[in-house]
Design a protein around this motif. Structure first.
Motif, short mmCIF file in Angstrom:
data_model
loop_
_atom_site.label_atom_id
_atom_site.label_comp_id
_atom_site.label_asym_id
_atom_site.label_seq_id
_atom_site.Cartn_x
_atom_site.Cartn_y
_atom_site.Cartn_z
N SER A 286 -15.26 9.55 -1.00
CA SER A 286 -14.02 10.30 -1.19
C SER A 286 -13.14 10.37 0.06
N SER A 287 -13.49 9.68 1.12
CA SER A 287 -12.67 9.77 2.34
C SER A 287 -11.31 9.11 2.13
N HIS A 288 -11.24 8.05 1.31
CA HIS A 288 -9.95 7.40 1.05
C HIS A 288 -9.00 8.36 0.32
N LEU A 289 -9.55 9.08 -0.66
CA LEU A 289 -8.71 10.03 -1.40
C LEU A 289 -8.20 11.13 -0.49
N ARG A 290 -9.07 11.67 0.35
CA ARG A 290 -8.63 12.73 1.27
C ARG A 290 -7.59 12.21 2.26
N SER A 291 -7.76 10.99 2.73
CA SER A 291 -6.78 10.41 3.66
C SER A 291 -5.41 10.31 3.02
N ILE A 292 -5.39 9.81 1.78
CA ILE A 292 -4.12 9.62 1.09
C ILE A 292 -3.50 10.96 0.74
N SER A 293 -4.29 11.89 0.21
CA SER A 293 -3.75 13.20 -0.18
C SER A 293 -3.19 13.95 1.02
N ASN A 294 -3.90 13.90 2.14
CA ASN A 294 -3.43 14.59 3.34
C ASN A 294 -2.16 13.97 3.88
N LEU A 295 -2.04 12.64 3.80
CA LEU A 295 -0.84 11.99 4.30
C LEU A 295 0.37 12.36 3.45
N ILE A 296 0.20 12.43 2.13
CA ILE A 296 1.31 12.84 1.27
C ILE A 296 1.73 14.27 1.61
N LYS A 297 0.75 15.12 1.81
CA LYS A 297 1.05 16.52 2.13
C LYS A 297 1.73 16.65 3.50
N LEU A 298 1.31 15.83 4.47
CA LEU A 298 1.82 15.93 5.84
C LEU A 298 2.82 14.83 6.16
N TYR A 299 3.42 14.25 5.13
CA TYR A 299 4.28 13.08 5.36
C TYR A 299 5.43 13.41 6.30
N MET A 329 5.57 3.34 7.35
CA MET A 329 5.56 4.55 6.53
C MET A 329 6.81 4.69 5.69
N LYS A 330 7.95 4.23 6.21
CA LYS A 330 9.23 4.43 5.53
C LYS A 330 9.63 3.23 4.67
N SER A 331 8.64 2.46 4.24
CA SER A 331 8.91 1.35 3.33
C SER A 331 8.54 1.75 1.91
N PHE A 332 9.27 1.22 0.96
CA PHE A 332 9.00 1.53 -0.45
C PHE A 332 7.63 1.01 -0.86
N ASP A 333 7.23 -0.15 -0.34
CA ASP A 333 5.91 -0.72 -0.66
C ASP A 333 4.80 0.27 -0.34
N PHE A 334 4.87 0.84 0.86
CA PHE A 334 3.82 1.75 1.30
C PHE A 334 3.78 3.01 0.42
N ILE A 335 4.94 3.57 0.13
CA ILE A 335 4.99 4.80 -0.68
C ILE A 335 4.49 4.53 -2.09
N PHE A 336 4.85 3.38 -2.66
CA PHE A 336 4.43 3.06 -4.02
C PHE A 336 2.90 2.98 -4.12
N ILE A 337 2.29 2.23 -3.20
CA ILE A 337 0.83 2.08 -3.26
C ILE A 337 0.15 3.38 -2.84
N LEU A 338 0.78 4.18 -1.99
CA LEU A 338 0.23 5.48 -1.61
C LEU A 338 0.02 6.35 -2.84
N PHE A 339 1.03 6.42 -3.70
CA PHE A 339 0.91 7.24 -4.91
C PHE A 339 0.03 6.56 -5.95
N LEU A 340 0.08 5.23 -6.02
CA LEU A 340 -0.77 4.52 -6.98
C LEU A 340 -2.24 4.75 -6.68
N MET A 341 -2.64 4.58 -5.40
CA MET A 341 -4.04 4.75 -5.04
C MET A 341 -4.48 6.21 -5.15
N LYS A 342 -3.56 7.13 -4.96
CA LYS A 342 -3.93 8.54 -5.15
C LYS A 342 -4.31 8.79 -6.61
#
Length: 612
Positions: A286-299, A329-342
């Motif tokens: 679950s470390s990947h999920l926590r990494s992604i969730s925390n980054l969205i929260k602290l974006y 971080m400010k690319s659409f590619d990164f944001i899209f996969i960030l939410f997809l993997m979450k």
């Protein structure tokens, strides 16, 4: 002379008891025994001697005979004495485990890893069902092995089982990782043990299977693989120093204060806690999920810290790294996969957490696998539009450019150009591809002969009033998978017991409230129905012995690393292994009487004679 000898013996016993007490305390707490400098002139002589000094200061009897009051030849505080005391404690723990297992069938769970001195160590865990119908997993030993070939591991494990008198014919399960030396069909470790015990079925750790599925998704889909590489780079750039960590926390606290003042968020106990970023790790559930969730929260706070580094960085390298991380971080590619993997990892996280529970039974495990595959499939077919809306809304919030989805897709020279639109790329090349890899991996890794055994066992599940109870399937399970435990006559008797059990279920209201095979086993033991339906009880125990639900080997080495970090002094492997056995089995060790330990310590053959 007799009186003087008697007094000397009593003093020796007092010193040894004090040393045993200190050794047991330090082992149970998992702290280092020795100090860097243990001479009398040292200001800190290490935990063992300092604790003994504290005990001597507060106990007159010990204070009169210990440390500087003891003769040079009988202080009983040397490193060798400490090791021998730990050997006695570890021996008692292992003997207790042996008594617990008794004549019950058991499984072995094994994993290997190198320690801080670059020696290959193998952890051995025993899994069995005790007299009360409870699943038990006991960390038993750590063994140094010269290499990790299947024959070397087999020889080491076999010698341990033989030395402690565990019958190899009672072995009914094997739990290893998916490495070729473990799972090899002809020469793997599991195949070698199957020759000794044909019913010792190999079960690849369920939680590890799932983790491999998640890692496979990151590696097989280029865009997802690139995303996780960027994610690690960004987190490292932000959390690379304590100063940056403080800046991130300060920025997040300031944001929360503004939101509270504006009434955008509510206050309450435990609410609005300032969190931090976490690096993803393939072997940490679950470390990947926590990494992604925390980054969205602290974006927003993360972007602010990176902007500060680009302006006021202490070195050019720090500025360039921050600039590159901010750009990614400010690319659409990164944001899209960030939410997809979450979304994907949130769906699989329930299964991941459930498979790590020691009490998770085999039927529920297979149900969770099928449910996870169903949820992923529904997400793929129905949630594209909602995901895209979330991503676009997030990009607008932080002024990130959203590409024209109807325009042709183009991404550098390294990727083959195709005449597809941006929408087609994100929908099919990324969204569908990432989910399809997950589905394929889940299907392939949970589809073998052992899984068929697990599916047959669902006929014994008591959920919903034994809705899936199937006498023919249960008899087939016993006949085809456990022929050494059930003779032809036993199968006939088992069938009769199953019919009688099915008829009597309404007479036992407590049985209708059960939800798992593990609960059924406990209920049979507590109500003594296991004696009346002895063959049913035997089959249930065999099924629960299979290591289907836990990454115990990995957990054992996690505990080993914790202790190793605390025992930072020179010691041999036996000293470390014995310390670990005591540390992990602390609740068992606490019940041992000091006099019993002392008697074993005195009787050690390799120890010089303590008393006349």
């Amino acid at each position: 002379m007799e009186r003087q000898t008697s007094e000397e013996v009593q003093k020796n016993i007092t010193r040894v008891k004090a040393s045993i007490t200190i050794a047991r305390l330090l082992a149970l707490q998992g702290v280092a025994f020795r100090g860097h400098d243990e001479t009398e002139e040292s200001s800190n002589r290490g935990n063992f001697i300092e604790f003994l000094q504290l005990l001597a200061d507060h106990n007159e009897e010990i204070g009169r005979v210990a440390l500087d009051k003891a003769p040079p030849y009988a202080k009983y505080i040397s490193h060798e004495i400490q090791k021998q005391i730990l050997h006695v404690l570890a021996k008692k723990v292992r003997n207790h485990i042996f008594e617990e297992v008794g004549n019950y069938k058991y499984s072995i769970i094994v994993d290997e890893a190198s320690d801080e001195s670059s020696h290959e160590q193998m952890a051995i865990v025993l899994r069995f069902v005790d007299a009360n119908g409870l699943i038990q997993e006991r960390f038993f030993d750590i063994v140094h092995v010269e290499n990790t070939t299947s024959k070397t591991l087999y020889t080491a494990i076999r010698s341990i089982l033989s030395f402690y008198k565990f019958p190899i014919q009672n072995l009914r399960g094997q739990g290893y990782d998916g490495a070729s030396n473990m799972r090899g069909e002809w020469n793997g470790l599991q195949a070698l043990f199957l020759k000794d015990s044909p019913q010792a079925y190999y079960v690849h750790c369920m939680a590890h299977r799932l983790q491999l599925s998640l890692v496979a998704a990151a590696k097989e889909v280029y865009w997802v693989h690139e995303f996780f590489r960027n994610l690690s780079f960004i987190i490292t750039a932000v959390t690379g120093s304590c100063k940056r960590q403080d800046q991130l926390e300060a920025a997040e606290a300031a944001k929360i204060a503004i939101q509270l003042a504006a009434g955008e968020i509510e206050t309450g106990k435990g609410a609005n806690q300032v969190s931090t970023l976490q690096r993803p790790c393939d072997t940490r559930w679950s470390s990947h999920l926590r990494s992604i969730s925390n980054l969205i929260k602290l974006y927003g706070s993360t972007c602010k810290v990176l902007e500060n580094i680009t302006k006021d960085g202490c070195s050019s390298n720090a500025k360039w790294d921050a600039t590159s991380a901010l750009e990614r971080m400010k690319s659409f590619d990164f944001i899209f996969i960030l939410f997809l993997m979450k979304e994907i990892l949130s769906t699989t996280d329930i299964l991941s957490q459930a498979l790590q529970r020691k009490s998770q039974d085999i039927f529920n495990a297979m149900i969770l696998v099928e449910s996870t595959k169903k949820l992923l499939n529904e997400f793929r077919d129905k949630e594209w539009d909602s995901l895209l809306a979330k991503v676009v809304g997030f990009c607008k919030q932080y002024d990130i450019e959203v590409p024209d989805l109807s325009a042709p897709f183009f991404r550098g020279r390294s990727i083959r150009k195709r005449d597809v639109t941006n929408e087609h790329h994100y929908h099919y090349d990324v969204f569908n591809a990432a989910i399809d890899v997950q589905m394929t991996e889940l299907g392939s890794r949970f589809n073998d002969r052992v899984v068929e055994l697990l599916k047959l066992s669902s006929s014994l599940n008591p959920r919903d009033g034994f809705k899936t109870f199937d006498i023919d399937a249960i008899c087939k399970l016993a006949r085809e998978y456990y022929p050494l435990d059930f003779s032809d006559d036993d199968i006939d008797t088992l069938k009769f017991q199953l019919k009688m059990f099915q008829v009597n279920i309404p007479n036992y209201p407590s049985l209708e409230k059960l939800s798992s095979i593990a609960d059924l086993c406990k209920e049979l033991a507590s109500t003594r129905l296991g004696k009346e339906y002895s063959l049913i009880d035997r089959l249930i125990r065999l099924l629960l012995t299979l290591p289907v639900s836990t990454a115990t080997g990995e957990r054992a080495f996690s505990a080993m690393k914790i202790v190793k970090n605390r025992l930072r002094n020179k010691m041999n492997d036996d000293f470390l292994a014995d310390s670990l056995v005591i540390f992990i089995e602390r609740m068992i060790a606490k019940n041992f009487r000091l006099d019993d330990i002392l008697s074993d310590f005195v009787d050690l053959k390799e120890r010089r004679v303590l008393f006349k």
